[in-house]
Structure formats: structure tokens, C-alpha cells
Design a protein around this motif. Structure first.
Motif, PDB file in Angstrom:
ATOM      1  N   GLY A  13      27.876  41.438  38.342  1.00  0.00           N
ATOM      2  CA  GLY A  13      26.497  41.502  38.778  1.00  0.00           C
ATOM      3  C   GLY A  13      26.224  42.265  40.052  1.00  0.00           C
ATOM      4  N   TRP A  14      27.006  43.319  40.352  1.00  0.00           N
ATOM      5  CA  TRP A  14      26.716  44.029  41.590  1.00  0.00           C
ATOM      6  C   TRP A  14      25.350  44.684  41.516  1.00  0.00           C
ATOM      7  N   TYR A  15      25.022  45.111  40.310  1.00  0.00           N
ATOM      8  CA  TYR A  15      23.848  45.948  40.143  1.00  0.00           C
ATOM      9  C   TYR A  15      22.545  45.191  40.308  1.00  0.00           C
ATOM     10  N   GLY A  34      30.134  57.013  47.693  1.00  0.00           N
ATOM     11  CA  GLY A  34      29.965  57.177  46.261  1.00  0.00           C
ATOM     12  C   GLY A  34      29.626  55.878  45.554  1.00  0.00           C
ATOM     13  N   PHE A  35      29.163  54.873  46.288  1.00  0.00           N
ATOM     14  CA  PHE A  35      28.775  53.598  45.672  1.00  0.00           C
ATOM     15  C   PHE A  35      27.257  53.526  45.566  1.00  0.00           C
ATOM     16  N   ARG A  36      26.787  53.032  44.431  1.00  0.00           N
ATOM     17  CA  ARG A  36      25.350  52.923  44.245  1.00  0.00           C
ATOM     18  C   ARG A  36      24.783  51.699  44.942  1.00  0.00           C
ATOM     19  N   THR A  37      25.567  50.629  44.941  1.00  0.00           N
ATOM     20  CA  THR A  37      25.046  49.385  45.505  1.00  0.00           C
ATOM     21  C   THR A  37      26.156  48.675  46.259  1.00  0.00           C
ATOM     22  N   LEU A  38      25.743  47.741  47.082  1.00  0.00           N
ATOM     23  CA  LEU A  38      26.714  46.850  47.692  1.00  0.00           C
ATOM     24  C   LEU A  38      26.964  45.707  46.734  1.00  0.00           C
ATOM     25  N   ARG A  39      28.135  45.143  46.788  1.00  0.00           N
ATOM     26  CA  ARG A  39      28.379  43.940  45.986  1.00  0.00           C
ATOM     27  C   ARG A  39      27.659  42.769  46.648  1.00  0.00           C
ATOM     28  N   PRO A  40      27.313  41.760  45.839  1.00  0.00           N
ATOM     29  CA  PRO A  40      26.535  40.645  46.386  1.00  0.00           C
ATOM     30  C   PRO A  40      27.206  39.996  47.593  1.00  0.00           C
ATOM     31  N   ALA A  41      28.520  39.942  47.592  1.00  0.00           N
ATOM     32  CA  ALA A  41      29.192  39.296  48.710  1.00  0.00           C
ATOM     33  C   ALA A  41      29.234  40.206  49.934  1.00  0.00           C
ATOM     34  N   GLN A  42      29.128  41.505  49.708  1.00  0.00           N
ATOM     35  CA  GLN A  42      29.190  42.430  50.850  1.00  0.00           C
ATOM     36  C   GLN A  42      27.851  42.534  51.565  1.00  0.00           C
ATOM     37  N   ALA A  43      26.783  42.475  50.766  1.00  0.00           N
ATOM     38  CA  ALA A  43      25.469  42.795  51.316  1.00  0.00           C
ATOM     39  C   ALA A  43      25.111  41.986  52.570  1.00  0.00           C
ATOM     40  N   PRO A  60      38.075  37.071  48.608  1.00  0.00           N
ATOM     41  CA  PRO A  60      39.353  37.232  47.905  1.00  0.00           C
ATOM     42  C   PRO A  60      39.792  38.696  47.890  1.00  0.00           C
ATOM     43  N   THR A  61      41.050  38.877  47.653  1.00  0.00           N
ATOM     44  CA  THR A  61      41.594  40.221  47.492  1.00  0.00           C
ATOM     45  C   THR A  61      40.799  40.963  46.430  1.00  0.00           C
ATOM     46  N   GLY A  62      40.480  42.183  46.704  1.00  0.00           N
ATOM     47  CA  GLY A  62      39.707  42.956  45.737  1.00  0.00           C
ATOM     48  C   GLY A  62      38.220  42.766  45.878  1.00  0.00           C
ATOM     49  N   GLY A  63      37.815  41.859  46.769  1.00  0.00           N
ATOM     50  CA  GLY A  63      36.393  41.570  46.938  1.00  0.00           C
ATOM     51  C   GLY A  63      35.647  42.717  47.601  1.00  0.00           C
ATOM     52  N   GLY A  64      36.375  43.568  48.287  1.00  0.00           N
ATOM     53  CA  GLY A  64      35.708  44.693  48.949  1.00  0.00           C
ATOM     54  C   GLY A  64      35.502  44.457  50.435  1.00  0.00           C
ATOM     55  N   LYS A  65      36.523  43.917  51.068  1.00  0.00           N
ATOM     56  CA  LYS A  65      36.405  43.647  52.510  1.00  0.00           C
ATOM     57  C   LYS A  65      36.277  44.930  53.324  1.00  0.00           C
ATOM     58  N   SER A  66      37.011  45.955  52.935  1.00  0.00           N
ATOM     59  CA  SER A  66      37.036  47.162  53.773  1.00  0.00           C
ATOM     60  C   SER A  66      35.634  47.709  54.029  1.00  0.00           C
ATOM     61  N   LEU A  67      34.828  47.736  52.972  1.00  0.00           N
ATOM     62  CA  LEU A  67      33.492  48.310  53.142  1.00  0.00           C
ATOM     63  C   LEU A  67      32.672  47.533  54.177  1.00  0.00           C
ATOM     64  N   ILE A 314      50.736  45.090  49.600  1.00  0.00           N
ATOM     65  CA  ILE A 314      50.568  46.176  48.638  1.00  0.00           C
ATOM     66  C   ILE A 314      49.079  46.343  48.398  1.00  0.00           C
ATOM     67  N   ASP A 315      48.615  47.545  48.569  1.00  0.00           N
ATOM     68  CA  ASP A 315      47.186  47.773  48.475  1.00  0.00           C
ATOM     69  C   ASP A 315      46.907  48.700  47.309  1.00  0.00           C
ATOM     70  N   LYS A 316      47.414  48.332  46.146  1.00  0.00           N
ATOM     71  CA  LYS A 316      47.213  49.203  44.985  1.00  0.00           C
ATOM     72  C   LYS A 316      46.074  48.607  44.191  1.00  0.00           C
ATOM     73  N   SER A 317      44.995  49.354  44.044  1.00  0.00           N
ATOM     74  CA  SER A 317      43.811  48.726  43.465  1.00  0.00           C
ATOM     75  C   SER A 317      43.830  48.713  41.950  1.00  0.00           C
ATOM     76  N   ASN A 318      44.648  49.580  41.321  1.00  0.00           N
ATOM     77  CA  ASN A 318      44.568  49.645  39.858  1.00  0.00           C
ATOM     78  C   ASN A 318      45.752  48.961  39.159  1.00  0.00           C
TER      79      ASN A 318
HETATM   80  P1  ADP Z   1      39.888  43.945  49.664  1.00  0.00           P
HETATM   81  O1  ADP Z   1      40.267  44.613  50.973  1.00  0.00           O
HETATM   82  O2  ADP Z   1      38.910  42.843  49.848  1.00  0.00           O
HETATM   83  O3  ADP Z   1      41.076  43.517  48.872  1.00  0.00           O
HETATM   84  P2  ADP Z   1      38.965  46.563  48.991  1.00  0.00           P
HETATM   85  O4  ADP Z   1      38.161  46.815  50.198  1.00  0.00           O
HETATM   86  O5  ADP Z   1      40.302  47.213  48.897  1.00  0.00           O
HETATM   87  O6  ADP Z   1      39.145  45.006  48.772  1.00  0.00           O
HETATM   88  O7  ADP Z   1      38.083  46.949  47.731  1.00  0.00           O
HETATM   89  C1  ADP Z   1      38.566  46.763  46.430  1.00  0.00           C
HETATM   90  C2  ADP Z   1      38.044  47.839  45.477  1.00  0.00           C
HETATM   91  O8  ADP Z   1      36.646  47.702  45.288  1.00  0.00           O
HETATM   92  C3  ADP Z   1      38.261  49.245  45.958  1.00  0.00           C
HETATM   93  O9  ADP Z   1      38.736  49.986  44.862  1.00  0.00           O
HETATM   94  C4  ADP Z   1      36.884  49.729  46.362  1.00  0.00           C
HETATM   95  O10 ADP Z   1      36.746  51.116  46.183  1.00  0.00           O
HETATM   96  C5  ADP Z   1      35.980  48.953  45.438  1.00  0.00           C
HETATM   97  N1  ADP Z   1      34.647  48.691  46.015  1.00  0.00           N
HETATM   98  C6  ADP Z   1      34.381  48.080  47.189  1.00  0.00           C
HETATM   99  N2  ADP Z   1      33.053  47.971  47.391  1.00  0.00           N
HETATM  100  C7  ADP Z   1      32.446  48.533  46.315  1.00  0.00           C
HETATM  101  C8  ADP Z   1      31.070  48.736  45.925  1.00  0.00           C
HETATM  102  N3  ADP Z   1      30.064  48.332  46.683  1.00  0.00           N
HETATM  103  N4  ADP Z   1      30.835  49.359  44.743  1.00  0.00           N
HETATM  104  C9  ADP Z   1      31.863  49.774  43.969  1.00  0.00           C
HETATM  105  N5  ADP Z   1      33.171  49.608  44.266  1.00  0.00           N
HETATM  106  C10 ADP Z   1      33.475  48.997  45.422  1.00  0.00           C
END
Ligand code: ADP
Ligand code: ZN
Length: 744
Positions: A13-15, A34-43, A60-67, A314-318
Motif C-alpha cells: 500500500g505505498w501508493y 526515482g521514487f513516486r511516493t514515500l512508504r507509509p512508514a517513511q512519510a 524492520p530490515t527492508g523497511g526503507g530506513k535509509s531514505l 549484508i545489505d543485498k536487497s534482492n
Molecule cells: P533498510 O535500511 O530499512 O533495511 P533500505 O533503506 O535498504 O531498507 O531500503 C530497502 C529497499 O527499499 C531499497 O531497495 C530501496 O531502494 C527501497 N525503497 C526505499 N524507499 C522506497 C520508496 N519510497 N519507494 C520505493 N522503493 C523504496
């Protein structure tokens, strides 16, 4: 105190989130990230930090903390200071940012003197957006950096892996304690502390240690909706693993084993079967570990078979799947390890082989010498782990409840919710087997009991046993089926198997309950299951074109290797999937694809567009970019159960009037698309290939495909000759593929 819980994690439901980024900020999010929206937890976090507030972020890991800090760092004036303990990751992170046109640098012990001087100069000149630094570097004695940093405004200070500051956490680092002084040195810079793991105690401690007295706390759900959880029985686990891996199609994944020895053996066995796998454990030299880890991160080796030593930092996202070949010792470990899958929010799988049968084997690991309290705590945790594996309830709910979070009864994305774990009533079979055990004059092993049940004619069966009333009552089932039943009965404690040289069966209290009809016995189906059914949440937003996806993946690897960075730093998997689904043709189109900001379009746009154009010509594909600048509407994924609705529609028209041109006109589709639909229909078994093509056109191409199933369409065409169209080649391929896939 009630904390703010942001709903949803990655992939959900990010959109639907509409938030108060202003027009300029929204444009920056799109242009730079290159992101259209923020995720609900990031906003809410980002809004708060943009306004200059302090924040504590538990995500959680993968939640998008970096942004959460990178975006404010780009928008706010001044340089952001990012403290991270993970020196090994800094370079990848900084490389990734630079590929997006963000001015980033790092300072740690791996830099050469010259490089270091350049970074200092950039700091002084104020030409950096972000500076990553290890804490020991910041406060090194005789270091002028701190004073230099005070010369210019900081946009913010981010403390990554903030749990390292607390002795209550699991990864305490003494240097982090020095961060306490940061608030005094930089009272005006907003501070963001981020972590993926912190219980209540650690949380409070982090706030105290960092002097974050006015920080707002943001806790997102620990749910990882894009991860599909499944548990499979330990017996026959190798067959299960092999078919699971085959379905993964070369995607990246981790297989966890309990012992070093097992990782080596399994990796060797997998390699022998043609999977590209390496082992990883603490017994290898540091160099070797590094080499293997890098090969995995760079997508050179898709499968890593590891002890739990692998994965920290390990920071491998895929990572598309995490398999546990052995039961983990507790749910904390299980959650953390499975959490390494799907950080990019794409559908990913967590598969665990094990259950009650592993309890005895793991029990010794829970014994802490001379500490009864600790031992009993560990044992309780192991029991909860076993319960999780044995449960028929929603896995996600059990996990989330374990971590103190509410969850709906059904998640729709685990084996139990999707009914993938077929359990059946085996009470009658169990009674037959147990009564054979009961009637034999002395205890025997499982093999002999099964011979009795199946009425074996072997001469080793004593005459007296042939006279038993149970002799031959189990003729209806094959020997291996009885073996499975017997082993599961033992595993589940319905009968005891004596340890030692003669593993004979002995009845216990539960056996008698079954024999008296007081307990129903449910066992799991052992037939190898097809891959998990795609479900709502298991479904990526778009279904890409598989072959094009592979080509783009290869291109991404080339681009990454040339720059010496991991592939996912160039573009995440979901960008490739969108590219392969929509097949953009212009730079403008590219901006509509997730992950393409301005700089990436400039740097890589041309390469990807060229590859797509070439592939479209060769594979007979057309662009599917919708008109206008809106996000392409997600296309439903092709269900594995049958062809997509649009294919059926084409098929229906074909049956009325078999003219490709006519259908294209009526459906306002390209002829190529109609042809693709027909080939899809053949592949799905809804249409016979010889209804489309005469035998003399079909047969030679089918033979070419059978001889070289992995060939590209172009290679096949080279073999059969230019007179064959790609449509004929596609139909023949669908037919050839179908013919080797078992029906059903
Ligand atoms: P965390 O540090 O919390 O483990 P990351 O910051 O590495 O998570 O983000 C995980 C993945 O989500 C990355 O591949 C990132 O590009 C993607 N991502 C983060 N924010 C968004 C967003 N708003 N829209 C689309 N993808 C996002
Ligand atoms: Zn579920």
C-alpha cells in the motif's frame, strides 16, 4: 505511553499514501531517488525530520530506513553526518548515492591518505550532501574533524544501527557511547537514530545514551508482507529443496544450515546437481569468506549455503529466498534470518524444513553450563520455535504475536493461510501401524513392521508373523508411503523409536490413545508440492517478461561490474521487472519506471533503452507504456493455474475466426500482441500448437527447441532458417516446453 505505529511495511500500500511533501520535495523524490511516493512508514518520519525534529526510528530490515535520512539530507541545507558501524557497507552505500547524483563520501580506516584528504577538503568546502563515518573516526584523539564540522551547518545527524549504543542490545559497540557528546556539539542539527532491532529496554537506553530527550519515536510494523512463509517436513527435505530451487530460476538466496560441515556437504551436492552454490562459514579464512560474500552480493553466485554467521551486515536487497535446512533455535533468529529476504519489497520466500523431530537434536544447544535459569529460557524459546513449525495457524500471526504485535488471523501469504500444507486424517493408517507394533511378540524396527502391514512374501518373515491379524492390512499403500507415515508418527511422538543399534519401535501413552480411538492423527501430505500458489500479496505489482528480464539482468550486471559495484546499486529488481513489462522506448518513458531518477536516466537510460528495443524486435514484443505521465496500471500476473483473461479473450475470438489481423483490429491490439497471446495459450495448454501451425512449420522448430531448450530465439532461428517467423518460433517453444512439463 502509546507510540506511533505506522501501518504497512515494504510492499504494501505505498501508493495510497498521500502526504504533505510540497511540490518541490515531491519532484526531488522523483528526480533524485526515482521514487513516486514515500512508504507509509517513511512519510511521518521524513516529514518530522524535514521540519528539524529529532526522531527514533524502529523499522524492520527492508523497511526503507535509509531514505528517512537520505531524503532530508538532500532537501535540507548543509551536510548530513551519518554514523554507521558497518565499515564494509559504507563504500557500497556511497557508490549507490553517487550513482543517483548525490554528493556523498565516507571516512573510515579503509581509505588511502590521498582519498582521505580529498574528503576533508570537500567537507571544508561544503560540497557534500552526506558524509558517512565510523564513530571511532569521528572522535579519534587529535582529530580536527569535529571542529571542522562545526564551521558549517549540518542538515542532520543520522545514527544508523542505533542499538549499538546500548549494552542491552545484541551488538554493543563501546565507541558508540561517545556519540552521547554529539547533541552537545551540534545542538541545532536534528538527530535521527535508526535500528531494526530493539526491545523496550534497549529502546529506552538508546534514547538515554544519545540524549534524545525530545525525539519522537516511530515504530513500524514488523510485518514483512512480501515474505511468504512456509514450513515443510524434514523427511524428504532434499527433494523438497531441489524442486524449490528449480522454481527459483537462478534468483539469489541463502540456505542456512546448523553446522559448518553441513554447509560444505550441501553446497557440494547442489553444485553437483548443477546449481551454482558456495558454502560460507566461520571456519573459512577471512579472505575466502570475503571472496564468497562478494560473489554472492555481486550476483555471481546465486546460492550461498551458510551457517548463521552469514548475513550480519549484508545489505543485498534482492535476496529472493531464505531456506532453513535446520530448525533455528528460536524465533528471534528465524525472524532475523528470514528478514534478509526481500528487502526491496518484492515477493520473496522463507522456507523452513523441520519440526518436532528436531527438538531432541537441538536441545543440547540450550544447555548453558551451571546456569539453569538461562537454560530453561533457551529451552522455552526452542519450544516456541517448534510450535511455530508444527502449527496449522497463520505463520505471520504467530511471528508478530511473538514480538508483541497484533495481527489478523489470516495473512493470505503463508503456507497455512493458502492451504499449501496439505494435512490429512491419517488416524486409520496410524492405527494399523501401531497395532502391528502392538501385536508383534517382540519389538521390531519400522521396516519389518511395514513388511507385515504390506503382507510381504519375503522368506525372512517368520510364519508366526504371517498369522497375525494385521498381516497384509496395509497392502493398499506403497512401501515408501508407509515409510513416510511411520517416520512422521515417530517425529510427532505417536510412537517411540529406541535410539541405538536396533532402532525398534515401542508404543507409548500417545500410541494407546490413538489405538483406543481417543485421538485423531493428522499428518502432512508428502507428495512434492508445486511451488506456492501465487496470492494477492505474493504477487508483484507487475509481471515482467521473463526473457527480457533476464537480458536486462545481464545488462545490469555488466554495468555494475564495469563500475565495481553490486548489481542492485545500479537498479533494484522491481525496476527491471517494470522495464520488462512496460518496455519503455524513450527517456520520458523511463521516468515512469521506479528507480529511474534524473541521473540514472542520464547514465544508464541509453543502455537499457537500446537493450529493450533490440529485444522487442527479436522477441516480437511491443511497448506497453500507457499514454500520459501517470504510473502504468499494474497488469495482473499470469496465474499459474491458467492463462490470463486477456489471453482467453483473444482465444475466444480466434475460435470464432482464426485471423490474427482480424483479432488485432477488433481488440485494438498489435498483431504481435495477439500472436503472443496465442503462444501463451499454447503454453497454458488452452490451445494445441497444431491448430495454429501446419506440421511442416511446427515440427522442425519443436525439434530445434528440444535439442537446445536453453537457446535464445535468435539462436533457434539461426538453426531453422530465416523463413521461420518469431511467431512460429514462439509457438513451437510453447509446445516444446509444454510437452516436457508434466500435466496437471
Ligand atoms: P533498510 O535500511 O530499512 O533495511 P533500505 O533503506 O535498504 O531498507 O531500503 C530497502 C529497499 O527499499 C531499497 O531497495 C530501496 O531502494 C527501497 N525503497 C526505499 N524507499 C522506497 C520508496 N519510497 N519507494 C520505493 N522503493 C523504496
Ligand atoms: Zn498466514
Amino acid at each position: 505511553m502509546r507510540l506511533q505505529i505506522a501501518s504497512g511495511g515494504p510492499g504494501r500500500g505505498w501508493y495510497i499514501w498521500s502526504m504533505s511533501l510540497n511540490a518541490h520535495e515531491s519532484a526531488t523524490l522523483q528526480r533524485v531517488f526515482g521514487f513516486r511516493t514515500l512508504r507509509p512508514a517513511q512519510a511521518p518520519v521524513i516529514e518530522h525530520v524535514l521540519r528539524g525534529g529529532d526522531a527514533f526510528v524502529l523499522m524492520p530490515t527492508g523497511g526503507g530506513k535509509s531514505l528517512c535520512y537520505q531524503f532530508p539530507a538532500v532537501v535540507r541545507p548543509g551536510m548530513a553526518l551519518v554514523i554507521s558501524p558497518l565499515i564494509a557497507l559504507m563504500k557500497d552505500q556511497v557508490d549507490g548515492l553517487r550513482l543517483q547524483g548525490i554528493r556523498a563520501a565516507f571516512l573510515n580506516s579503509t581509505l588511502e591518505d590521498v582519498e582521505e584528504r580529498e574528503v576533508y577538503e570537500a567537507v571544508l568546502a561544503g560540497t557534500l550532501d552526506l558524509l558517512y563515518i565510523a564513530p571511532e573516526r569521528l572522535f579519534a584523539p587529535g582529530n580536527a574533524l569535529l571542529e571542522q564540522l562545526k564551521q558549517r551547518p549540518l542538515s542532520l545527524i543520522a545514527i544508523d544501527e542505533a542499538h549499538c549504543v546500548s549494552q542491552w542490545g545484541h551488538d554493543f559497540r563501546p565507541h558508540y557511547l561517545e556519540l552521547r557528546a554529539l547533541k552537545e556539539h551540534f545542538p541545532n542539527a536534528p538527530m535521527v537514530a535508526l535500528t531494526a532491532t530493539a526491545d523496550r529496554l534497549t529502546r529506552d537506553d538508546i534514547l538515554e545514551q544519545l540524549q534524545l530527550h525530545r525525539a519522537q519515536t516511530f515504530i513500524s510494523s514488523f510485518d514483512r508482507p512480501n515474505i511468504h512463509y512456509a514450513v515443510a517436513p524434514k523427511r524428504g527435505w532434499k527433494d523438497g529443496l531441489w524442486s524449490f530451487l528449480e522454481a527459483q530460476d537462478g534468483a539469489s538466496g541463502i540456505i542456512y544450515c546448523l553446522s559448518r560441515r553441513n554447509t560444505e556437504d550441501l553446497a557440494a551436492e547442489l553444485s553437483a546437481s548443477g546449481f551454482n552454490a558456495v558454502a560460507y562459514h566461520a571456519g573459512l579464512t577471512a579472505d575466502e569468506r570475503d571472496r564468497r560474500q562478494t560473489a554472492f552480493i555481486r550476483d555471481e553466485v546465486p546460492i550461498i549455503v551458510a551457517t548463521i554467521a552469514f548475513g550480519m551486515g549484508i545489505d543485498k536487497s534482492n535476496v529472493r529466498f531464505v531456506v532453513h535446512a535446520d530448525l533455528p533455535k528460536n524465533l528471534e533468529g528465524y525472524y532475523q534470518e528470514t528478514g534478509r529476504a526481500g528487502r526491496d519489497g518484492e515477493p520473496s520466500k522463507a522456507l523452513l524444513f523441520g519440526g518436532a523431530g528436531d527438538f531432541a537434536r537441538l536441545q543440547p544447544f540450550c544447555e548453558v553450563d551451571g546456569n539453569e535459569e538461562q537454560s530453561s529460557l533457551l529451552l522455552t524459546k526452542l519450544r516456541r520455535m517448534v510450535d511455530f513449525a508444527e502449527s496449522h495457524a497463520c505463520r505471520r500471526k504467530i511471528l508478530l504475536n511473538y514480538f508483541g504485535e497484533e495481527a489478523p488471523d489470516e495473512c493470505g501469504n503463508c503456507d497455512n493461510c493458502l492451504g499449501e500444507r496439505t494435512v490429512y486424517d491419517a488416524t486409520v493408517e496410524a492405527q494399523k501401524l501401531l497395532s502391528a507394533v502392538a501385536r508383534l511378540p517382540v519389538p521390531y524396527g519400522l521396516g519389518h513392521v511395514i513388511d507385515i502391514l504390506r503382507g510381504s512374501t519375503a522368506s525372512k518373515i517368520p510364519e508366526s508373523h504371517r498369522a497375525l491379524s494385521v498381516f497384509g492390512v496395509g497392502k493398499d499403500l506403497a512401501k515408501h508411503a508407509w515409510m513416510d507415515i511411520g517416520k512422521e508418527l515417530i517425529q510427532r511422538g505417536y510412537v517411540d523409536q529406541e535410539l541405538g543399534r536396533f532402532p525398534v519401535l515401542k508404543l507409548n501413552a500417545r500410541s494407546w490413545e490413538v489405538l483406543r480411538g481417543q485421538t485423531r492423527v493428522e499428518l502432512t501430505q508428502t507428495e512434492p508440492r508445486p511451488g506456492p500458489t501465487p496470492s494477492r500479496k505474493d504477487t508483484p505489482e507487475v509481471e515482467g517478461h521473463a526473457e527480457l528480464f533476464e537480458r536486462l539482468r545481464a545488462l545490469r550486471k555488466e554495468l555494475a561490474d564495469a563500475r565495481n559495484v553490486p548489481a542492485y546499486v545500479i537498479l533494484p529488481d522491481n525496476s527491471l521487472r517494470e522495464l520488462s513489462a512496460y518496455r519503455p522506448q524513450t527517456e520520458d518513458d523511463l521516468y515512469q519506471i521506479t528507480g529511474f531518477g534524473e541521473v540514472k536516466v542520464r547514465q544508464f537510460g541509453h543502455a537499457f533503452l537500446e537493450a529493450i528495443t533490440a529485444a522487442c524486435a527479436e522477441l516480437g514484443l511491443e511497448t506497453e507504456m500507457p499514454a500520459g505521465r501517470k504510473k502504468p496500471t499494474p497488469k495482473p500476473r499470469k496465474s499459474s493455474r491458467g492463462p490470463a483473461a486477456t489471453v482467453l479473450k483473444t482465444l475466444e475470438l480466434w475460435r470464432e475466426n482464426p485471423s490474427i489481423e482480424g483479432i488485432a483490429q477488433r481488440r485494438k491490439l498489435g498483431e504481435r500482441t495477439v500472436e503472443q497471446h496465442l503462444a501463451d495459450a499454447v503454453e497454458a495448454g488452452a490451445l494445441a500448437a497444431d491448430e495454429l501451425l501446419p506440421a511442416h512449420r511446427l515440427q522442425p522448430v519443436v525439434e530445434a527447441w528440444r535439442a537446445a531448450p536453453k537457446a535464445t530465439r535468435r539462436e533457434i532461428r539461426d538453426r531453422v532458417g530465416e523463413s521461420f517467423s518469431y511467431f512460429e518460433i514462439n509457438v513451437a517453444r510453447a509446445h516444446a516446453l509444454r510437452a516436457v512439463v508434466p500435466e496437471g
